[in-house]
Design a protein around this motif. Structure first.
Motif, short mmCIF file in Angstrom:
data_model
loop_
_atom_site.label_atom_id
_atom_site.label_comp_id
_atom_site.label_asym_id
_atom_site.label_seq_id
_atom_site.Cartn_x
_atom_site.Cartn_y
_atom_site.Cartn_z
N UNK A 138 7.23 -9.36 0.20
CA UNK A 138 6.60 -9.14 1.51
C UNK A 138 5.95 -7.76 1.56
N UNK A 139 6.64 -6.77 1.02
CA UNK A 139 6.07 -5.43 0.99
C UNK A 139 4.82 -5.36 0.15
N UNK A 140 4.83 -6.06 -0.99
CA UNK A 140 3.67 -6.07 -1.88
C UNK A 140 2.47 -6.76 -1.21
N UNK A 141 2.74 -7.87 -0.53
CA UNK A 141 1.66 -8.59 0.16
C UNK A 141 1.10 -7.74 1.29
N UNK A 142 1.99 -7.10 2.05
CA UNK A 142 1.55 -6.24 3.15
C UNK A 142 0.71 -5.09 2.62
N UNK A 143 1.19 -4.44 1.56
CA UNK A 143 0.44 -3.34 0.97
C UNK A 143 -0.92 -3.78 0.45
#
Length: 216
Positions: free
Chosen positions: A1-6
């Motif tokens: 989720x963090x990677x997608x958000x970033x």
């Protein structure tokens, strides 16, 4: 989720640079993207925690407030204040290195939040956070998270060692603060305080990246 958000925040920043979109749209949409992608689940925990902390009640009463689905005035006020400060800092992230640090920060905040959930004692023997952590292989999960943390920190420092060090320092201070306050106020961590910490650490990272753009 963090990677997608970033990744989404990075693509938005590059789109703004390519199309010469103004700073107001860059800031507001860039601030909204993490909220849109997560559905506000962490903001919900932040608001519940703000209501509990500003109640000035005892520990048990604060834990009851965390479970209350209703919101109070303090939760709304503090969430508005949070996004004003977050947006102000994001608007000062003015180059690709700073934006890349913010984007990696979405991964860093989630790794730190997961480590805190695994390593810190739970405030109660119920709830979503306790269910997940109680059934997890703590040793295996901790090793995996530690490896992810090392890779994330290496990526942050590779972008700019001075700016990256500032980001990591702010994230570390935020983590220590969260541990001390959650233990003092609630006797441990809960799902709501995990959401509170996630937003707190993301704001600290964005502020550090903005300051880094000015200093270095």
């Amino acid at each position: 989720v963090g990677a997608v958000t970033g990744l989404c925040v990075w693509l938005w920043g590059m789109t703004c640079a390519y199309l010469q979109i103004g700073n107001t749209a860059y800031t507001l949409a860039g601030t909204a993207i993490p909220l849109l992608l997560t559905g506000g689940i962490h903001a919900d925990g932040f608001m519940d925690t703000m209501d509990a902390l500003h109640s000035w009640q005892g520990r048990e009463q604060k834990l009851e407030i965390l479970k209350d689905p209703h919101i109070g005035a303090f939760s709304v006020l503090m969430l508005a204040l949070y996004y004003l400060l977050y947006g102000a800092a994001f608007s000062e992230v003015s180059d690709r290195t700073g934006l890349a640090l913010v984007c990696l920060g979405f991964m860093l905040s989630r790794i730190l939040s997961a480590l805190a959930a695994i390593l810190l004692r739970p405030a109660k023997k119920e709830g979503t956070l306790f269910t997940f952590t109680d059934s997890a292989d703590r040793k295996h999960v901790t090793v995996v998270l530690a490896a992810e943390l090392a890779l994330c920190c290496a990526g942050i420092l590779a972008l700019s060692w001075r700016r990256g060090l500032l980001v990591l320092l702010c994230a570390s201070v935020c983590t220590v603060y969260y541990r001390r306050r959650s233990c003092r106020e609630f006797g441990g961590v809960t799902g709501d305080t995990a959401g509170y910490f996630l937003l707190l650490s993301e704001a600290a990272i964005v502020i550090a990246a903005a300051v880094g753009c000015r200093l270095f």
